[in-house]
Enzyme design. Sequence first.
Site, short mmCIF file in Angstrom:
data_model
loop_
_atom_site.label_atom_id
_atom_site.label_comp_id
_atom_site.label_asym_id
_atom_site.label_seq_id
_atom_site.Cartn_x
_atom_site.Cartn_y
_atom_site.Cartn_z
N HIS A 46 9.92 4.92 -7.22
CA HIS A 46 9.31 4.41 -5.99
C HIS A 46 7.81 4.21 -6.23
CE1 HIS A 46 12.59 6.08 -3.03
NE2 HIS A 46 13.13 5.43 -4.07
N GLU A 48 5.13 5.25 -4.70
CA GLU A 48 4.26 6.43 -4.62
C GLU A 48 4.41 7.31 -5.86
OE1 GLU A 48 6.49 5.34 -2.42
OE2 GLU A 48 5.86 5.71 -0.35
N CYS A 76 9.35 7.96 1.64
CA CYS A 76 10.65 8.62 1.78
C CYS A 76 10.46 10.12 1.52
CB CYS A 76 11.65 8.00 0.79
SG CYS A 76 11.36 8.54 -0.91
N CYS A 79 9.19 10.94 -2.06
CA CYS A 79 7.78 10.63 -2.30
C CYS A 79 6.87 11.53 -1.49
CB CYS A 79 7.51 9.16 -1.99
SG CYS A 79 8.30 8.05 -3.16
#
Length: 149
Positions: A46, A48, A76, A79
């Site tokens: 992801h 991040e 999410c 993260c």
Amino acid sequence: MRKAIELSKENIENGGGPFGAVIAKDGEIVATGVNRVTASCDPTAHAEVSAIRAATSQLNTFNLSGYEIYTSCEPCPMCLGAIYWARLDKMYYANNKTDAKNIGFDDSFIYDELDLKPSERKLPSEVLLRDEAIKAFERWTDKDDKVEY
Ligand SMILES: [Zn+2]
């Protein structure tokens, strides 16, 4: 934040999801990340997490206190956890998790799962060999020169 948003837009054309993140200190960008889940066959890639990995690698530290993260979308649970573990000082986000859900990136089920006891979650899980695993924890406790984090 504009840089994170710009990255999220560019990433659509580069084979990733519409997510970008920037890590900065005193207004200076030190690292960026974009979503590379499908491009890298990595469900943890992801924006991040990618930005945190880039920053810690570049700065040669596991502790990003003193830094801030700008992410184009509310993170999410994975993260968000990574942001806490990285000790970032502050988070800014633009799109929210409902915006993400509306385009097919729904992580609300994970937030829901966190409120449940392990035995009530969709992911079957059970305890195995705790009496053997605990020996590693005992060894860690006894280690004099460990690096705590
Ligand atoms: Zn995430």
